[in-house]
Structure formats: C-alpha cells, structure tokens
Design an enzyme around this catalytic site. Sequence first.
Site, PDB file in Angstrom:
ATOM      1  CB  ALA A 138      -0.875  -0.012   1.254  1.00 61.73           C
TER       2      ALA A 138
ATOM      3  N   GLY B  63       0.881  -4.995   0.942  1.00 66.74           N
ATOM      4  CA  GLY B  63      -0.300  -5.026   0.086  1.00 66.74           C
ATOM      5  C   GLY B  63      -0.022  -5.649  -1.270  1.00 66.74           C
TER       6      GLY B  63
ATOM      7  CD  GLU C 135       1.767  -5.450   5.549  1.00 60.12           C
ATOM      8  OE1 GLU C 135       2.594  -6.344   5.833  1.00 60.12           O
ATOM      9  OE2 GLU C 135       1.083  -5.466   4.506  1.00 60.12           O
TER      10      GLU C 135
ATOM     11  CD  GLU D  64      -2.215  -7.473   2.861  1.00 63.03           C
ATOM     12  OE1 GLU D  64      -1.943  -6.293   2.572  1.00 63.03           O
ATOM     13  OE2 GLU D  64      -2.807  -7.795   3.904  1.00 63.03           O
TER      14      GLU D  64
HETATM   15  N1  3HC Z   1       4.575   3.320  -0.018  1.00 58.57           N
HETATM   16  C1  3HC Z   1       5.046   4.535  -0.411  1.00 58.57           C
HETATM   17  N2  3HC Z   1       6.335   4.757  -0.701  1.00 58.57           N
HETATM   18  C2  3HC Z   1       7.175   3.726  -0.591  1.00 58.57           C
HETATM   19  C3  3HC Z   1       6.754   2.448  -0.182  1.00 58.57           C
HETATM   20  C4  3HC Z   1       5.387   2.271   0.100  1.00 58.57           C
HETATM   21  N3  3HC Z   1       4.884   1.093   0.474  1.00 58.57           N
HETATM   22  N4  3HC Z   1       7.825   1.637  -0.153  1.00 58.57           N
HETATM   23  C5  3HC Z   1       8.870   2.380  -0.542  1.00 58.57           C
HETATM   24  N5  3HC Z   1       8.479   3.633  -0.794  1.00 58.57           N
HETATM   25  C6  3HC Z   1       9.302   4.750  -1.300  1.00 58.57           C
HETATM   26  C7  3HC Z   1      10.350   5.198  -0.299  1.00 58.57           C
HETATM   27  O1  3HC Z   1       9.818   6.131   0.592  1.00 58.57           O
HETATM   28  C8  3HC Z   1      11.384   5.792  -1.208  1.00 58.57           C
HETATM   29  O2  3HC Z   1      10.914   7.039  -1.599  1.00 58.57           O
HETATM   30  P1  3HC Z   1      11.913   8.226  -1.938  1.00 58.57           P
HETATM   31  O3  3HC Z   1      12.709   7.760  -3.117  1.00 58.57           O
HETATM   32  O4  3HC Z   1      11.029   9.375  -2.190  1.00 58.57           O
HETATM   33  O5  3HC Z   1      12.749   8.369  -0.702  1.00 58.57           O
HETATM   34  C9  3HC Z   1      11.332   4.905  -2.429  1.00 58.57           C
HETATM   35  O6  3HC Z   1      10.049   4.264  -2.400  1.00 58.57           O
HETATM   36  C10 3HC Z   1      12.404   3.843  -2.503  1.00 58.57           C
HETATM   37  O7  3HC Z   1      12.422   3.148  -1.263  1.00 58.57           O
HETATM   38  P2  3HC Z   1      13.768   2.573  -0.639  1.00 58.57           P
HETATM   39  O8  3HC Z   1      14.791   3.634  -0.622  1.00 58.57           O
HETATM   40  O9  3HC Z   1      13.399   1.935   0.637  1.00 58.57           O
HETATM   41  O10 3HC Z   1      14.143   1.499  -1.738  1.00 58.57           O
HETATM   42  P3  3HC Z   1      14.805   0.084  -1.574  1.00 58.57           P
HETATM   43  O11 3HC Z   1      14.985  -0.443  -2.940  1.00 58.57           O
HETATM   44  O12 3HC Z   1      15.984   0.182  -0.658  1.00 58.57           O
HETATM   45  O13 3HC Z   1      13.723  -0.827  -0.822  1.00 58.57           O
HETATM   46  C11 3HC Z   1      11.565  -1.762  -0.367  1.00 58.57           C
HETATM   47  C12 3HC Z   1      12.504  -1.160  -1.429  1.00 58.57           C
HETATM   48  C13 3HC Z   1      12.137  -3.057   0.154  1.00 58.57           C
HETATM   49  C14 3HC Z   1      10.217  -1.988  -1.009  1.00 58.57           C
HETATM   50  C15 3HC Z   1      11.468  -0.761   0.802  1.00 58.57           C
HETATM   51  O14 3HC Z   1      11.161   0.509   0.283  1.00 58.57           O
HETATM   52  C16 3HC Z   1      10.424  -1.089   1.825  1.00 58.57           C
HETATM   53  O15 3HC Z   1      10.666  -1.886   2.710  1.00 58.57           O
HETATM   54  N6  3HC Z   1       9.248  -0.465   1.719  1.00 58.57           N
HETATM   55  C17 3HC Z   1       8.194  -0.622   2.671  1.00 58.57           C
HETATM   56  C18 3HC Z   1       7.425  -1.849   2.368  1.00 58.57           C
HETATM   57  C19 3HC Z   1       6.252  -1.944   3.297  1.00 58.57           C
HETATM   58  O16 3HC Z   1       6.342  -1.689   4.486  1.00 58.57           O
HETATM   59  N7  3HC Z   1       5.116  -2.329   2.748  1.00 58.57           N
HETATM   60  C20 3HC Z   1       3.934  -2.445   3.505  1.00 58.57           C
HETATM   61  C21 3HC Z   1       3.159  -1.198   3.359  1.00 58.57           C
HETATM   62  S1  3HC Z   1       1.782  -1.172   4.411  1.00 58.57           S
HETATM   63  C22 3HC Z   1       0.658  -2.117   3.605  1.00 58.57           C
HETATM   64  O17 3HC Z   1       0.912  -2.653   2.561  1.00 58.57           O
HETATM   65  C23 3HC Z   1      -0.638  -2.156   4.292  1.00 58.57           C
HETATM   66  C24 3HC Z   1      -1.480  -3.247   3.760  1.00 58.57           C
HETATM   67  O18 3HC Z   1      -1.252  -4.408   4.500  1.00 58.57           O
HETATM   68  C25 3HC Z   1      -2.939  -2.882   3.888  1.00 58.57           C
END
Ligand code: 3HC
Length: 701
Positions: free
Chosen positions: A61, A102, A125, A105
């Site tokens: 997400a 997400g 998450e 998911e």
């Molecule tokens: N939403 C919005 N922005 C995101 C994002 C997300 N889920 N994941 C990464 N980004 C953005 C980062 O903020 C960053 O933005 P920037 O360039 O403006 O700083 C850019 O994408 C690149 O991110 P990284 O520098 O972290 O890139 P990496 O290649 O090192 O890592 C990744 C990629 C492993 C996907 C890492 O970004 C990460 O762990 N992201 C979070 C993943 C996450 O927590 N997902 C769950 C979201 S909550 C969800 O899905 C709820 C659902 O269950 C309902």
Amino acid sequence: MAATYELHGEVAVITLANPPVNGLGFATRAAVADGLDRAAADAAVKGVVITGGGRAFCGGADIKEFGTDRAIAEPNLHTLIRMIGDAAKPVVAAINGVCMGGGLELALGCHGRVAAPGVDIALPEVKLGLLPGAGGTQRLPRVLGVETALNMIVTGEPVKSERLAALPGQKLFDAIAAEGLLDAACARALALAAEQSAGKPLPRVRDLKCSHPNADAYFGFARNTVKAMAKNFPAPGRCVDAVQAAVRLPFDAGLAAERDLFVQLMLSPESKALRHAFFGERAASKIPDVPEDTPRREIAKVAVIGAGTMGGGISMNFLNAGIPVTVLETKPEALERGVATIRKNYEAQVKKGKLKAEKYGERMALLSTTLEYRDIADADLVIEAVFEEMGVKETVFRTLDEVMKPGAILASNTSTLNVDAIAAFTKRPQDVLGMHFFSPANVMKLLEVVRGAATAKDVLATVMAVAKKIRKTAVVSGVCDGFIGNRMIEQYSRQAGFLLEEGCTPAQVDKAVEKFGFAMGPFRMGDLAGNDIGWAIRKRRYVEKPHMRYSRTADLLCEKGRYGQKTGAGWYDYQAGRRDAIPSAEVVAMIDAYRAELGIAPRKIPDDEIVHRLVYSLVNEAAKILEEGIASKASDIDMVYLTGYGFPLHRGGPMCYADTQGLYNVVQTMKKFAANPLDDATFWQPAPLLARLAAAGKSFT
Ligand code: 3HC
Ligand code: NAI
C-alpha cells in the site's frame, strides 16, 4: 498512467507503473481496476496477468497516502482484491521483483502466482507498527501453513521466493520461472482458463482450509514469545490475534477481525512513530539544495588517520563494505594496537557465528597500515580521527593538503571542534567536511555529516552515498558547537543536573527515563561514555559562557575520580569486570551534601516531571537548531536521536513526540517549569520557532 494494459495473445497484461516500488496508491488501484474491467469486457481475452514495471512487483500500500482520503478512496485495496478474486476470468500474478505488504496481499488474491527466483517476499507491516490489513493474515497461513506464515508476519522479514517455493505442501507459488516469467504467467492463466472451461472452478486462496493441529497451545506460545520481543509495540501481539482469527473463524469473519485490528493499529502512536521513522530515514539523505543527480566522486580507496577507539571502528565500516582502507599512525605500537583491536572485534563476531571465517580473512586482506603520508596520497577519502586538539588537527590537515591527490575528500571525525576552522588549514576547503561517527563506530548507525561553509555539493552528495554503502543513517548538520546531537544533549545533561540538585538520585532519574523507553538514562550513559569527557568540555565552555548556569554535581563527581565504568566508579558503583550499575551511597551522600550547601530542601519529583524536563530540554534546543538551519528538517533531528542517542523508537524521536503531545501543551508545560525558582527561567524560554508554531497550532513535522 499508474498501470499499463497490453494484450499478449489471449492474455491481458496489466503492468503496475508507479515507480520506484509500484506502491498501491489510489491512481494505481484505479488503473488496475480499469484493466480488469477492460479484460472482462473483451471476449478475445481469456485471462489476465498482473505484473510490476521496473525492478519491483509491488512494495505494498502507498504509505504516503495513510491517513488521507486517498487511502480509502474506492477502489480501495480490499475492493480491488475482491474484484480480482471474483473475476470471471483467471488472474495470475507474475512476481518479477520485490513483493511486499499489500503487494503480496494483491498476489494472494489472484488465482495463480508465478515468481522469478531471488525475489524478496514479505509482509513487513509490523515494522510500521501495523499488521497486513488486506487479507494477508488470513490468506498467507492458508498457503504456507500457520507457523511459517505467522513467523513471516510477526518478524516482517523478507524470504526469497525460491525458498518459499521449496517448502513442502506450499500453495503460494504455482511455479518459479528463472526465465520468461511473463510467458510462464500467461501460460498459467491460459491453463487455468482451460480448466475452468472444463468445469473446474478458479482456485481461490480464501477457499483453502486454515488449521493447526494444536492451535490453542501454539497461539499461547506465540503470544508469549512476541510479548517478550515486542516490548513497547502492540503490533506483533495483534498479528498473533489476527492469524488466530484465520484459524478460528470463517474467511469473511476473519477478514473483518483483521480489518478491526488494522484500524486500531493505524491510529496508534507507535505506528505513527514507526512510519515517521521510515520516511525520516529516507528523507535524511535528501539535502534541500543538493539535487539528487549531483555527480559523485568515486570512492574506491579510503585512508584513516589515527588507529585509536574511533579510527579502528571507522575502518571496519569500510572493510565490511569491501572498500580497502589504509590506516596511518605516528608510531608502530599504535598501529599494532589498532589492528589488534580490529582483529579482536572480528574474531568475536566469528566466534558468535555472526561472521564466516573466510569473510573475516577477506576483510583483513583489505586493511593496510602505514606511518608515511605518501602511502595514502592516492586515497579518494581520508577520515581523520586523531586526538581532539586543534593543534594536532592542524598538523594533520596541513599535511593532507600537501600530499593528497586533487579531488580527494578530507573528512574530520571531530566531535567538538569547528569544521570551518579545520577546513581553513587547507587550500581546498571545498573538499573538507565532518564525518562524525558515534562510538562504537562499527556498530552505531548514526553518522552526522557536518557541512562546512565551503563544502562542495558534490562532496556532500558523495559522502551521503558512501554512508549508505557502509549502512549508516547519515544526517547533515551545519557547523555549530556540538552539531545536532551533542548540542541538544548538553541541555539535557544540564537539566539532569538540576534534577539532582532539587531532590532526585541518579538512579531515580535513569529509571524514569528508561521507563519512558530510552535505552539508557543520562547518568548510566555518562558512566558508559566517561564523565571526564563532559568535564573537560565544561571547563572550556562555561568559562566562555559564565551566564549559563549548570549544576556542579558532575564536576564534584569527577573531582573524586569517578569517571564511570572505566574507573570502576561513576554515578554508580561497578564490580570488577561487570557493567551492572549499582546505586552508590557515596554519590547520593555527595549530592545531598551539595544540595544542603545550596540551601535546597529536597523535593520528591514525579517521574512524569523528570521525563518532560529532560525531553523538552532536547525539544527546545532542537527548535533553535532547526530555525538556525543547522538541521534542514525536524525529521533529521529525530533520526539523530533514534539512531545515535537511544531515544525510544515507539515515540518517533523528540520532535515527533513533541508533536504528539501538541506544541501548545509543550509550551504550557515549559512555562510551568520556568516558574520553578530552583530551575532556570532562561533555560525554559521557548525557542522562537517553538513559540510561533505552538501559537499557530502547528507542528514540527
Ligand atoms: N509506499 C510509499 N512509498 C514507498 C513504499 C510504500 N509502500 N515503499 C517504498 N516507498 C518509497 C520510499 O519512501 C522511497 O521514496 P523516496 O525515493 O522518495 O525516498 C522509495 O520508495 C524507494 O524506497 P527505498 O529507498 O526503501 O528502496 P529500496 O529499494 O531500498 O527498498 C523496499 C525497497 C524493500 C520496497 C522498501 O522501500 C520497503 O521496505 N518499503 C516498505 C514496504 C512496506 O512496508 N510495505 C507495507 C506497506 S503497508 C501495507 O501494505 C498495508 C497493507 O497491508 C494494507
Ligand atoms: P583515541 O585517543 O582513542 O585515538 C586517537 C589516535 O590518534 C591515537 O591512536 C593516536 O596515536 C593517534 N594520533 C594522534 N596524533 C596523530 C597524528 N598526528 N597522526 C596520526 N595519528 C595520530 O581517540 P578517539 O576516541 O578515537 O577520538 C578520535 C577523534 O574522534 C577525536 O577527534 C574525537 O573527538 C572523535 N570522536 C570520539 C568519540 C568517542 O566516543 N571516543 C566519538 C566521536 C568522535
């Protein structure tokens, strides 16, 4: 377009196109839903494949949308996943790259899944203080079994696709395709369509059974395990609840239970703090006036001057990243001592099984030593970590200026000296900056990058990139006394001294602060770092600033030779070879006597007051730092405190905490403190920025 639509023969391919990680923001969700509608309406289409453009399948997400209307705007993620599951034609996920949250998911909502090998699969998450809220806790146990799934959900750690595909009985992947992923996914979609025509219903994860042979005992065990691990965070426990719901309840009721838990967590301050830290970490590397495409210098060889406490740890960071390091010293004995310490550190890691013996060998092979500057002349980056004396730094930087190749970056690890003055010892101040590592430098995440008045933008951009390579959280600080972190801690320490004068014992202060969540209270921290360091600084500083009142208790302590753990006695007593802090009757008596000398009748100070006096000391100084432009954003200050000073992660850092309390309330509380005649009214004068934000009902972040 946040997703593209293309026909591959009889299969419609929807490609997520929201770089860099294809987050499922509103526009992307809407574009996927459009693609599904288009495929449904086209009689020539037999099946659908969803894949990711660029290097990611989907990072989940869109966290940036959380708390906004766009996060729930239809089609929301639930609706989209339901549309996929209910589609009349088979939908297959072609998982080409990282697939998280997400994104996983969404894939679990598809009728089939084909993945490339080597792809990171996770439900992370929990790291944001949440749980998978779009069916992840209900569907992952159905395809991987309860235990494996719960493990992934409570840790949030990624697992490689091929490892999951090799698990016996797994139903997560239909296949792993080393080559031709898209073709394999299209073929799978057509095969499912053929089975469907033959009367077989489309497979849906929700229809699989979810059970555990010994559910009650297992979930009891899991709950206890995560309780110990989760400490201040509610999310891991709620993950267990949600997965248990998958076992206990029919699918739709389990989904509803998951949704309720997700919403609860989303509103929790702990999740807000973790999301703040997630973006804060990424924002720290962005410097307002240094464009992202600023060219960087190549850093292939590093030199470190000084093989003492810091020089050794700093060198290890580069060796760990595969970058050769030459350490320069004045005497062979100092080099031998320094190298022996590096060896000892690596050997301890090998012994604990944290480092393979051959890796240790590879790292040591990258290390060389010298007593001669000519041996480091071609290094791309030099980091000076010699004694903290301007005269010594001057000699080193003048020599570096003479010998180093043009374009080499010259960094100082100074913690208190003026980086501009150091730069002025050279004829190339544009190449000079501070790299303030924290001790132990091979362990601590924080690196303050101190930008001098003349530091060139490409030098700054290069050092920020290098910091990422050596896995540090780098935060840019302007030049000022103490930079961001130590300038703030000075006010915190002053306030801790006033607390002693008014009636606290060191143990009481530490306990209150540790209960709030700090890794260590101010007095235990002093004993660990060495109280003599602050003593030396105070001797200089308060001669220069006689108007600045401070408690003399710490000086009295040092006058007794109680420097901390290294002398076996500090604010606490220590037994030989042990680090346990034992409250000291001698120190308490010393404080009592000093208090009596000042004519102060001791008062029992509540924990809440202790914590707020200390934390708001940080906040007020931080507001000045922000207004002066020493830090370019509030989240940078939080990253300094989260990664370098043990500030509780679940509070998000001092600025995030102040915002959570409301800046108006912070100022009101500070006014109360200012009215205390034993405190220092000027100390509690709200910083102009804080006062303005509070009056305007605004926040730092
Ligand atoms: N939403 C919005 N922005 C995101 C994002 C997300 N889920 N994941 C990464 N980004 C953005 C980062 O903020 C960053 O933005 P920037 O360039 O403006 O700083 C850019 O994408 C690149 O991110 P990284 O520098 O972290 O890139 P990496 O290649 O090192 O890592 C990744 C990629 C492993 C996907 C890492 O970004 C990460 O762990 N992201 C979070 C993943 C996450 O927590 N997902 C769950 C979201 S909550 C969800 O899905 C709820 C659902 O269950 C309902
Ligand atoms: P240290 O005393 O452990 O090591 C300094 C080393 O520099 C010694 O090995 C000494 O032989 C060597 N040295 C002195 N003059 C030299 C010269 N002219 N050429 C080459 N080598 C020389 O000191 P430490 O603690 O490692 O500190 C080094 C620097 O790092 C200081 O500027 C200090 O302020 C800073 N710093 C220290 C931190 C700490 O916690 N110790 C934390 C952050 C920064």
